[in-house]
Design an enzyme around this catalytic site. Structure first.
Site, short mmCIF file in Angstrom:
data_model
loop_
_atom_site.label_atom_id
_atom_site.label_comp_id
_atom_site.label_asym_id
_atom_site.label_seq_id
_atom_site.Cartn_x
_atom_site.Cartn_y
_atom_site.Cartn_z
N ASP A 567 0.77 -1.24 0.00
CA ASP A 567 0.00 0.00 0.00
C ASP A 567 0.80 1.30 0.00
OD1 ASP A 567 -1.67 -2.12 0.36
OD2 ASP A 567 -2.91 -1.21 1.88
N GLU A 802 -2.94 -7.86 12.96
CA GLU A 802 -2.57 -7.57 11.57
C GLU A 802 -1.09 -7.22 11.46
OE1 GLU A 802 -4.11 -4.73 7.89
OE2 GLU A 802 -4.82 -4.36 9.94
#
Length: 832
Positions: A567, A802
């Site tokens: 990202d 995460e």
């Protein structure tokens, strides 16, 4: 001129004329002379035909271009149309395939009925109390963890509320033609037995798209069973017996148990919770309680529908209590005993013992000296991966440069694990390759099933939509800006990671089913590889770039590269077509090597893949294109400047504040302080490591020594919790990419990249070279840091996360994140 004013020319005249009644005559030419077309008319006719043909061809070609994106590849399916049916694959037909629900069950039918659990704590001052259904971080649960799940036949989960624990047990029993029976046992257990806690359990059954029918059985105001029919299930019955009143009793006390039910209609599966809430009514629990008690309101079926398709049984009682749900297939005619009570308990104990024995056989953690709580943690990590496998059916929303508006992909099934049940309960292409590094170790047949489903989503170009949002329940969890998938945008081909091992296993097995699988898989992998090798190639040979970067954005410090999976990792600040991305080059090198192996095993042409692999792993060529002499690291290359920042936009000069629009956009925008130039992008981090991560750097190369030095430098990537994503020395470390988006791949520790780091270190510690012993030392330290911290955070918080904070080791982001973070099990087992 009237017909009376004309007379036919006399016979014998050569020209085709009419004679006028007056003195003046006018010659009229006819298109036909002697039965043939006039040459001029022929030319016009031919031109018209040509123009029409060109126009038709043009419009057909334009339609062809628009339709390419939704045209399936012309190759046999890996998973046949009936491959998920109960007759072909009964062991995986039913399952906990609704990962977005705390507890949900469905079959692998494209319009399967769905069953699931909702619950609420009663007798509180909230109006109404929170109703739990879909996994939601906002619910603030202490944890919800599959303790054991084998991916096929059973699963045991614990869901921890503040005052009580919910234990869900799911168990299957084979038989009949429609996937057999299954049962669920749901237990509500108080944490403090002396404290009075009243809870309502809502267990429901709903049909999708009216493909079937349901009939409720109401006895003394209680829903005791639901019988039904479905096109893929035949007849079935769901029994919901009353709970035993004594379960919640204190000595000498008979606890109060209340039942209610709801029979209604839902247009879509994502509306079930809202419809149930609208079906609640307020009642008095007893004379001594002032708090409201919420119960269901019975039958509420709209008059304009054929019949009900949504049925709920509510059980409300003081804890503890246990309820059962028993699904029985009408085709299971030789059933010896229903799967309930003592039978359920006995079979569940046997399944758990089998799971424990297999887990140790596969991962050898007890043999490696791990403690019981550490082994149970690893079992939970694996089980959450397997329990998070979902089955979805629907179509993606896609767009190519030839489509003015998004269009629907073809409808198809997808059997896949998911990264995170509350936040990402759908399929992600690059995540799934990492998922199957673990899943294949447990059950290679499940991995082959998953990979086959993904590969069957390939279009004729070789493109697979990177994010799969199939069905109404999945679509309801996704922000609109992320729904549309574009065929120019690839994702890392991580399926080649598990395929390296799976292909070797299938080649060695000599099973006819494995050979058939490889034959069906190969043409799709070949097309997939060609898609990457053509659409993602750079402007000069042997270079590649990720598409999907937007150079026009003004609110991002560094335009995102979502397609790479990393990202906000800093790339060239000004995206251009001549960028060079080192990580994508390494992914293509890995893919070429696997393609060579599978082609050779099938007797196909393999030399071209070998040539590509040799070129892309050639260290001299790699260094020429991606080694930065200034930074002494592997880097991207492009139009770049580090000198930029986000600032509030300044109002136009000489404008009074009262003249400014009320809705003026005041978000910070990027301001360039130094003009960009073509250069290496020297942000040291995960991207810089890819030639090392995918084992392309030669074991004797001094550059390997430099990489080992850099990753163990605490001012760069090394921490006591794992390797951070970008160097602390980078200008992008910890920086927001927009005014509102905190750093994502700019410091936090990610487990998938650390797993690849351990895999590389394990490799370099086992091959001959001057840095073998150093790689071994780094491997041991990094592995210990990762395993220790992930386990510590699981014990502290109840979740696997995460990513992890590079300064404190704290879990961050989505949780539970038992996608690639569950690779900690392979780290513990030292399996790479």
């Amino acid at each position: 001129m009237s017909k009376a004013g004309l007379r036919q020319r006399p016979k014998g005249k050569e020209k085709n004329t009419y004679e006028l009644s007056g003195d003046e005559k006018r010659e009229e030419k006819w298109p036909y002379a002697n039965g043939q077309l006039d040459p001029y008319a022929k030319a016009i006719g031919a031109a018209v035909v040509i123009v029409m043909t060109v126009l038709i061809t043009y419009f057909r070609y334009q339609q062809y271009l628009r339709d390419i994106i939704i045209t399936p590849i012309d190759s046999p399916l890996i998973i046949p149309a009936n491959g998920s049916s109960p007759t072909v694959n009964p062991s995986r037909f039913w399952g906990t395939y609704r990962p977005q629900a705390y507890f949900g069950v469905k079959s692998r039918s494209k319009t399967s009925p769905v069953l699931g659990l909702m619950w609420m704590t009663q007798l509180t001052n909230q109006m109404p109390p929170p109703l739990r259904h879909w996994c939601d971080q906002g619910d603030g649960l202490e944890s919800y963890v599959w303790q054991k799940h084998d991916g096929e036949s059973f699963g045991v989960q614990e869901i921890k509320e503040k005052l009580y624990t919910i234990k869900t047990e799911f168990l299957k029993q084979p038989g009949g033609d429609h996937g057999g029976d299954w049962s669920a046992k749901i237990s509500f257990i108080p944490k403090d037995p002396t404290r009075s806690v009243v809870v309502s359990s809502f267990f429901y059954l709903a049909l999708d798209q009216d493909n079937g029918q349901l009939e409720s059985k109401i006895t003394k105001g209680r829903l005791t069973s639901v019988s039904g029919w479905h096109e893929d299930l035949g007849t079935f019955e769901v029994q919901m017996p009353n709970i035993a009143a004594a379960e919640g009793a204190k000595a000498g006390e008979k606890p109060q148990v209340k039942y209610s039910y709801f029979v209604s209609y839902a247009k879509q599966l994502d509306q079930l919770k809202d419809i149930l809430v609208n079906g609640l009514k307020v009642e008095a629990w007893d004379k001594g309680r002032t708090q409201p008690y919420f119960s269901l309101s019975g039958r509420r079926v709209p008059r304009d529908v054929a019949g009900p398709n949504f049925m709920v049984k509510q059980v409300t009682a003081q804890l503890p209590f246990t309820m059962e749900v028993i699904y029985q297939s009408g085709s299971f005619v030789d059933r010896q005993e229903e799967l309930s009570k003592e039978k359920f308990t006995a079979v569940m104990q046997s399944k758990e013992q089998e799971f424990d024995a297999k887990f140790e056989k596969v991962f050898l953690l007890a043999q490696r000296g791990y403690k019981v709580n550490e082994i149970n943690f690893a079992k939970s990590a694996l089980s959450n991966m397997l329990g998070g496998i979902g089955y979805f059916y629907g179509s993606s929303l896609v767009k190519s440069r030839y489509n003015t508006e998004p269009i629907n992909y073809w409808e198809a099934p997808l059997y896949t694990a998911v990264p995170s049940r509350p936040f990402f309960p759908r399929g992600f292409l690059w995540d799934e390759g990492f998922h199957n590094m673990l899943i294949r170790m447990w059950n290679s047949d499940i991995s082959k099933d998953i990979i086959g489903h993904w590969m069957d989503l390939m279009n004729t170009e070789g493109w697979i939509p990177r994010e799969q949002i199939l069905g109404t329940e999945a679509r309801a969890k996704v922000p609109s800006e992320f729904v549309v998938q574009r065929n120019t945008n690839a994702n890392p081909p991580t399926f080649f990671l598990p395929l390296q091992s799976l292909i070797k296993e299938m080649i060695q097995s000599n099973k006819p089913s494995d050979k058939a699988y490889l034959k069906a898989l190969y043409p799709r992998l070949r097309t997939w590889f060609n898609y990457y090798n053509t659409t993602q190639k750079g402007d000069i040979p042997f270079t590649y770039r990720w598409h999907g970067r937007d150079p026009t954005l003004t609110k991002q410090l560094n335009p995102l590269t979502l397609t790479s999976g990393l990202d906000d990792y800093p790339r060239a600040s000004h995206p251009t077509t001549d960028e060079r991305h080192v990580d994508l080059r390494c992914w293509i090198a890995l893919a070429a090597g696997v393609m060579r192996d599978i082609a050779r095993s099938l007797g196909q042409e393999w030399q071209s893949y070998d040539d590509t692999h040799r070129l892309l792993t050639d260290n001299t060529l790699l260094d020429k294109l991606h080694w930065s002499p200034k930074a002494q690291q592997y880097s991207d290359w492009g139009l770049h400047t580090d000198k930029a920042r986000l600032e509030k936009p300044k109002p136009p000069p000489n404008q009074h504040p009262s003249q400014r629009p009320q809705q003026m956009d005041t978000d910070k925008i990027r301001v360039i302080l130094t003009e960009p130039s073509k250069q290496f992008v020297n942000a040291f981090g995960y991207v810089s490591l890819f030639p090392f991560l995918l084992k392309i750097v030669d074991a004797k190369s001094p550059k390997l020594d430099k990489i080992l030095t850099d990753i163990t430098d605490p001012t760069k990537l090394w921490t006591d919790f794992g390797l951070r994503s970008i160097s602390r020395n980078s200008k992008f470390y910890g920086r927001f990419n927009t005014e509102h988006d905190p750093p994502y791949w700019r410091g936090p520790i990610w487990i998938n990249m650390n797993y690849l780091s351990l895999s590389a270190l394990h490799h370099y510690s086992s091959v001959e070279g001057p840095y073998k012993e150093r790689a071994k030392t780094v491997y041991s330290s990094l592995r210990k840091n990762l395993v220790t911290n992930i386990f510590k955070e699981f014990e502290r918080t109840g979740y696997i996360w995460e990513n992890y904070n590079d300064k404190t080791g704290e879990g961050k982001g989505s949780h539970p994140f038992t996608g690639w973070s569950a690779l900690v099990v392979l780290m513990m087992a030292e399996t790479f």
